[in-house]
Design a protein around this motif. Structure first.
Motif, PDB file in Angstrom:
ATOM      1  N   GLU A  32       0.836  -1.211   0.000  1.00  0.00           N
ATOM      2  CA  GLU A  32       0.000   0.000   0.000  1.00  0.00           C
ATOM      3  C   GLU A  32       0.865   1.254   0.000  1.00  0.00           C
ATOM      4  O   GLU A  32       0.631   2.193  -0.773  1.00  0.00           O
ATOM      5  N   TRP A  33       1.921   1.283   0.861  1.00  0.00           N
ATOM      6  CA  TRP A  33       2.797   2.467   0.943  1.00  0.00           C
ATOM      7  C   TRP A  33       3.484   2.701  -0.400  1.00  0.00           C
ATOM      8  O   TRP A  33       3.475   3.809  -0.923  1.00  0.00           O
ATOM      9  N   ILE A  34       4.058   1.638  -0.945  1.00  0.00           N
ATOM     10  CA  ILE A  34       4.830   1.796  -2.190  1.00  0.00           C
ATOM     11  C   ILE A  34       3.912   2.233  -3.340  1.00  0.00           C
ATOM     12  O   ILE A  34       4.214   3.159  -4.089  1.00  0.00           O
ATOM     13  N   ARG A  37       2.665   5.896  -2.883  1.00  0.00           N
ATOM     14  CA  ARG A  37       3.697   6.950  -2.982  1.00  0.00           C
ATOM     15  C   ARG A  37       4.400   6.975  -4.322  1.00  0.00           C
ATOM     16  O   ARG A  37       4.973   7.989  -4.700  1.00  0.00           O
ATOM     17  N   THR A  38       4.405   5.825  -5.040  1.00  0.00           N
ATOM     18  CA  THR A  38       5.223   5.766  -6.264  1.00  0.00           C
ATOM     19  C   THR A  38       4.481   5.230  -7.495  1.00  0.00           C
ATOM     20  O   THR A  38       4.940   5.435  -8.612  1.00  0.00           O
ATOM     21  N   GLY A  39       3.406   4.493  -7.289  1.00  0.00           N
ATOM     22  CA  GLY A  39       2.719   3.851  -8.417  1.00  0.00           C
ATOM     23  C   GLY A  39       3.426   2.595  -8.903  1.00  0.00           C
ATOM     24  O   GLY A  39       3.026   1.985  -9.892  1.00  0.00           O
ATOM     25  N   CYS A 155      15.312   1.230  -1.979  1.00  0.00           N
ATOM     26  CA  CYS A 155      15.274  -0.086  -2.642  1.00  0.00           C
ATOM     27  C   CYS A 155      13.945  -0.390  -3.319  1.00  0.00           C
ATOM     28  O   CYS A 155      13.878  -1.248  -4.183  1.00  0.00           O
ATOM     29  N   ILE A 156      12.912   0.338  -2.937  1.00  0.00           N
ATOM     30  CA  ILE A 156      11.585   0.090  -3.529  1.00  0.00           C
ATOM     31  C   ILE A 156      11.434   0.730  -4.908  1.00  0.00           C
ATOM     32  O   ILE A 156      10.489   0.424  -5.633  1.00  0.00           O
ATOM     33  N   LEU A 157      12.360   1.649  -5.248  1.00  0.00           N
ATOM     34  CA  LEU A 157      12.134   2.512  -6.415  1.00  0.00           C
ATOM     35  C   LEU A 157      12.666   1.971  -7.734  1.00  0.00           C
ATOM     36  O   LEU A 157      12.130   2.291  -8.789  1.00  0.00           O
ATOM     37  N   GLY A 216      14.839  12.136  -0.916  1.00  0.00           N
ATOM     38  CA  GLY A 216      13.651  11.895  -1.743  1.00  0.00           C
ATOM     39  C   GLY A 216      12.777  13.112  -1.987  1.00  0.00           C
ATOM     40  O   GLY A 216      12.395  13.391  -3.123  1.00  0.00           O
ATOM     41  N   ARG A 217      12.486  13.863  -0.924  1.00  0.00           N
ATOM     42  CA  ARG A 217      11.584  15.020  -1.089  1.00  0.00           C
ATOM     43  C   ARG A 217      12.203  16.105  -1.968  1.00  0.00           C
ATOM     44  O   ARG A 217      11.513  16.720  -2.780  1.00  0.00           O
ATOM     45  N   ASP A 218      13.518  16.350  -1.778  1.00  0.00           N
ATOM     46  CA  ASP A 218      14.192  17.363  -2.602  1.00  0.00           C
ATOM     47  C   ASP A 218      14.214  16.921  -4.063  1.00  0.00           C
ATOM     48  O   ASP A 218      13.952  17.710  -4.967  1.00  0.00           O
ATOM     49  N   VAL A 255       4.996   7.611 -10.437  1.00  0.00           N
ATOM     50  CA  VAL A 255       3.722   8.121 -10.948  1.00  0.00           C
ATOM     51  C   VAL A 255       3.378   9.487 -10.358  1.00  0.00           C
ATOM     52  O   VAL A 255       2.830  10.350 -11.047  1.00  0.00           O
ATOM     53  N   ARG A 256       3.767   9.715  -9.091  1.00  0.00           N
ATOM     54  CA  ARG A 256       3.417  11.006  -8.476  1.00  0.00           C
ATOM     55  C   ARG A 256       4.182  12.150  -9.134  1.00  0.00           C
ATOM     56  O   ARG A 256       3.636  13.230  -9.327  1.00  0.00           O
ATOM     57  N   ILE A 257       5.453  11.922  -9.459  1.00  0.00           N
ATOM     58  CA  ILE A 257       6.215  12.957 -10.168  1.00  0.00           C
ATOM     59  C   ILE A 257       5.540  13.237 -11.524  1.00  0.00           C
ATOM     60  O   ILE A 257       5.336  14.384 -11.912  1.00  0.00           O
TER      61      ILE A 257
HETATM   62  N1  ACO Z   1       7.884   2.004   3.259  1.00  0.00           N
HETATM   63  C1  ACO Z   1       7.282   2.537   4.319  1.00  0.00           C
HETATM   64  N2  ACO Z   1       7.632   3.727   4.860  1.00  0.00           N
HETATM   65  C2  ACO Z   1       8.637   4.394   4.263  1.00  0.00           C
HETATM   66  C3  ACO Z   1       9.319   3.886   3.139  1.00  0.00           C
HETATM   67  C4  ACO Z   1       8.913   2.644   2.641  1.00  0.00           C
HETATM   68  N3  ACO Z   1       9.488   2.068   1.565  1.00  0.00           N
HETATM   69  N4  ACO Z   1      10.262   4.763   2.775  1.00  0.00           N
HETATM   70  C5  ACO Z   1      10.203   5.797   3.618  1.00  0.00           C
HETATM   71  N5  ACO Z   1       9.221   5.567   4.537  1.00  0.00           N
HETATM   72  C6  ACO Z   1       8.801   6.394   5.643  1.00  0.00           C
HETATM   73  C7  ACO Z   1       9.866   7.378   6.059  1.00  0.00           C
HETATM   74  O1  ACO Z   1      10.804   6.760   6.926  1.00  0.00           O
HETATM   75  C8  ACO Z   1       9.044   8.442   6.747  1.00  0.00           C
HETATM   76  O2  ACO Z   1       8.731   8.004   8.054  1.00  0.00           O
HETATM   77  P1  ACO Z   1       8.791   9.025   9.274  1.00  0.00           P
HETATM   78  O3  ACO Z   1       7.762  10.064   8.962  1.00  0.00           O
HETATM   79  O4  ACO Z   1       8.452   8.159  10.419  1.00  0.00           O
HETATM   80  O5  ACO Z   1      10.189   9.562   9.280  1.00  0.00           O
HETATM   81  C9  ACO Z   1       7.748   8.458   5.953  1.00  0.00           C
HETATM   82  O6  ACO Z   1       7.692   7.203   5.253  1.00  0.00           O
HETATM   83  C10 ACO Z   1       7.651   9.605   4.967  1.00  0.00           C
HETATM   84  O7  ACO Z   1       8.871   9.631   4.261  1.00  0.00           O
HETATM   85  P2  ACO Z   1       9.117  10.695   3.117  1.00  0.00           P
HETATM   86  O8  ACO Z   1      10.492  10.501   2.572  1.00  0.00           O
HETATM   87  O9  ACO Z   1       8.739  12.045   3.596  1.00  0.00           O
HETATM   88  O10 ACO Z   1       8.043  10.198   2.073  1.00  0.00           O
HETATM   89  P3  ACO Z   1       7.606  10.888   0.751  1.00  0.00           P
HETATM   90  O11 ACO Z   1       6.169  11.136   0.761  1.00  0.00           O
HETATM   91  O12 ACO Z   1       8.489  12.026   0.363  1.00  0.00           O
HETATM   92  O13 ACO Z   1       7.852   9.710  -0.312  1.00  0.00           O
HETATM   93  C11 ACO Z   1       9.479   9.088  -1.962  1.00  0.00           C
HETATM   94  C12 ACO Z   1       9.168   9.193  -0.487  1.00  0.00           C
HETATM   95  C13 ACO Z   1       8.537   8.098  -2.608  1.00  0.00           C
HETATM   96  C14 ACO Z   1      10.915   8.604  -2.122  1.00  0.00           C
HETATM   97  C15 ACO Z   1       9.299  10.492  -2.613  1.00  0.00           C
HETATM   98  O14 ACO Z   1      10.020  11.473  -1.886  1.00  0.00           O
HETATM   99  C16 ACO Z   1       9.759  10.511  -4.046  1.00  0.00           C
HETATM  100  O15 ACO Z   1       9.110   9.983  -4.906  1.00  0.00           O
HETATM  101  N6  ACO Z   1      10.886  11.172  -4.354  1.00  0.00           N
HETATM  102  C17 ACO Z   1      11.477  11.149  -5.644  1.00  0.00           C
HETATM  103  C18 ACO Z   1      12.506  10.088  -5.651  1.00  0.00           C
HETATM  104  C19 ACO Z   1      12.848   9.532  -6.992  1.00  0.00           C
HETATM  105  O16 ACO Z   1      12.038   9.345  -7.856  1.00  0.00           O
HETATM  106  N7  ACO Z   1      14.129   9.200  -7.130  1.00  0.00           N
HETATM  107  C20 ACO Z   1      14.610   8.513  -8.282  1.00  0.00           C
HETATM  108  C21 ACO Z   1      15.882   9.059  -8.786  1.00  0.00           C
HETATM  109  S1  ACO Z   1      15.640  10.655  -9.527  1.00  0.00           S
HETATM  110  C22 ACO Z   1      14.654  10.435 -10.825  1.00  0.00           C
HETATM  111  O17 ACO Z   1      14.660   9.414 -11.429  1.00  0.00           O
HETATM  112  C23 ACO Z   1      13.764  11.529 -11.170  1.00  0.00           C
END
Ligand code: ACO
Length: 324
Positions: A32-34, A37-39, A155-157, A216-218, A255-257
Motif C-alpha cells: 500500500e505504501w509503495i 507513494r510511487t505507483g 530499494c523500492i524505487l 527523496g523530497r528534494d 507516478v506522483r512525479i
Molecule cells: N515504506 C514505508 N515507509 C517508508 C518507506 C517505505 N518504503 N520509505 C520511507 N518511509 C517512511 C519514512 O521513513 C518516513 O517516516 P517518518 O515520517 O516516520 O520519518 C515516511 O515514510 C515519509 O517519508 P518521506 O520521505 O517524507 O516520504 P515521501 O512522501 O516524500 O515519499 C518518496 C518518499 C517516494 C521517495 C518520494 O520522496 C519521491 O518519490 N521522491 C522522488 C525520488 C525519486 O524518484 N528518485 C529517483 C531518482 S531521480 C529520478 O529518477 C527523477
C-alpha cells in the motif's frame, strides 16, 4: 540538414520479477505504501551473472533486427548507463564484442537518468556531420547491484533493464530540437559513491557503501520543477504548445512525479506514456524501454511529434522533441 531518426528499437527486461509483496519480506514497508507513494508494483532484477552488457546486447539485437541491419553495419555504439559492471572497459565495448559490431567505435556516457536523452542529442550531432552514420544508442542499467537492500527509502524505487535504438540520418523524421541542463552543485541530493572515492569526507565519516543515496523530497521537487521548465523552454523555442504534441514519453521515475508534471503543464493523461508501475525506475533505460513499447504498438503516425523529458542525478535534466 539531416537528423537522427529511428530505424529500429528494442528492449530487454530480465525475467525475475520483484513485487511489492516480496519487498515486504526484506524491509519494513507495505504494498500500500509503495503503490500510493510511487505507483510502482513490480520491478525486474537481473539474474546472477547477468551483467549490464548482457541486457544491453539483448536490447541491441532486437533493435538491429527491426532496423534490418547486421551488427557489422553499426559505426558507433553509445551506452548511457550509471551502472557499468566495470569501470573500464566501457559497457559499450563489452556490447561491441558481445554482438560482433566489429566496425564500430564504442563508449559510455553517464548523465544518470538523463543519459538516454543526452545520448539522442549527441547522436543527432554526429548525424549532422555524417548523415549516413548508423548509431546504436542504448540505455541500460543493473541498478539492483547498487541498491542497499536494507534501505527502504531507495530499494523500492529501482529496477533493471535495457532499451536500444538504431539511428541514421533523415530529412523528414528524427530529432528536431532539445534543451539540456545540469547543475553539479546539487550532486549530494542524489548520488552513488564509488569504492575508490577520493572524497575523504565521504570515505571516512559519512560513507555508507557504494549505494544509491537520495534525499527523496528534494529530488521530487527538483524533478517536477526542472522537467516543467525544460519542456516549457523547448516548446517556446519551437513555437509550439502541448496541443501540437502527440505523445510525451517521460523518464519513468514514479507516478506522483509524472502526475504533478502533467498537472503543471496541463498535459492530458492520455498523452503521456507510463510503464513505471511494471518496471520501477530503470534510470537511463526507462525512456528507451518505453519508446520501444510505443514503437511496437504502431499507434504513432508519420509527422507526429513526440516529446521526451528526463531528470536525474547530477542534477541533469532536459527535454527533446522528435518527429515520427
Ligand atoms: N515504506 C514505508 N515507509 C517508508 C518507506 C517505505 N518504503 N520509505 C520511507 N518511509 C517512511 C519514512 O521513513 C518516513 O517516516 P517518518 O515520517 O516516520 O520519518 C515516511 O515514510 C515519509 O517519508 P518521506 O520521505 O517524507 O516520504 P515521501 O512522501 O516524500 O515519499 C518518496 C518518499 C517516494 C521517495 C518520494 O520522496 C519521491 O518519490 N521522491 C522522488 C525520488 C525519486 O524518484 N528518485 C529517483 C531518482 S531521480 C529520478 O529518477 C527523477
Amino acid at each position: 540538414m539531416k537528423h537522427a531518426a529511428l530505424l529500429g528499437t528494442g528492449s530487454y527486461l530480465p525475467g525475475k520479477i520483484l513485487s511489492n509483496n516480496d519487498l515486504e519480506k526484506i524491509v519494513d514497508t507495505s504494498d500500500e505504501w509503495i503503490t500510493s507513494r510511487t505507483g510502482i508494483s513490480t520491478r525486474r532484477i537481473a539474474g546472477k551473472g547477468e551483467e549490464n552488457f548482457h541486457l544491453a546486447s539483448r536490447a541491441a539485437e532486437k533493435a538491429l533486427t527491426m532496423a534490418g541491419l547486421a551488427a557489422g553495419d553499426i559505426d558507433l555504439i553509445l551506452v548511457a548507463t550509471l551502472t557499468p559492471h566495470m569501470m573500464m572497459p566501457s559497457c559499450a565495448c563489452f556490447v561491441q564484442a558481445e554482438i560482433g559490431a566489429d566496425n564500430a567505435f564504442a563508449y559510455d556516457l553517464n548523465a544518470a537518468c538523463s543519459g538516454f536523452l543526452y545520448g539522442l542529442d549527441l547522436a543527432d550531432s554526429y548525424i549532422a556531420r555524417q548523415p549516413d552514420m548508423k548509431i546504436l544508442l542504448i540505455g541500460s542499467e543493473t541498478l539492483s547491484a547498487h541498491i542497499n537492500w536494507q534501505d527502504r527509502n531507495t530499494c523500492i524505487l529501482f529496477g533493471d533493464g535495457a532499451g536500444a535504438v538504431v539511428l541514421s540520418g533523415s530529412d523528414s523524421r528524427g530529432v528536431l530540437s532539445s534543451k539540456l541542463f545540469s547543475d553539479g552543485r546539487l550532486w549530494n541530493l542524489l548520488y552513488m559513491d564509488s569504492p575508490e572515492s577520493l572524497n575523504p569526507d565521504i570515505r571516512q565519516e559519512n560513507w555508507q557503501g557504494c549505494y544509491m543515496q537520495m534525499s527523496g523530497r528534494d529530488v521530487f521537487k527538483f524533478a517536477v520543477r526542472s522537467m516543467e521548465d525544460a519542456v516549457s523552454k523547448l516548446l517556446t523555442k519551437e513555437n509550439l504548445t502541448i496541443d501540437d504534441i502527440t505523445l510525451v514519453i517521460p523518464h519513468q521515475a514514479n507516478v506522483r512525479i509524472l502526475n504533478k508534471l502533467m498537472e503543471r503543464l496541463a498535459i492530458p493523461p492520455d498523452k503521456v506514456y507510463v510503464n513505471v508501475g511494471q518496471y520501477g525506475n530503470t534510470s537511463a533505460a526507462s525512456i528507451p524501454i518505453a519508446l520501444d513499447e510505443v514503437n511496437r504498438q504502431e499507434s504513432l503516425q508519420e509527422g507526429d511529434k513526440v516529446l521526451f523529458c528526463s531528470f536525474g542525478g547530477g542534477f541533469t535534466w532536459g527535454a527533446l522533441l522528435m518527429q515520427w
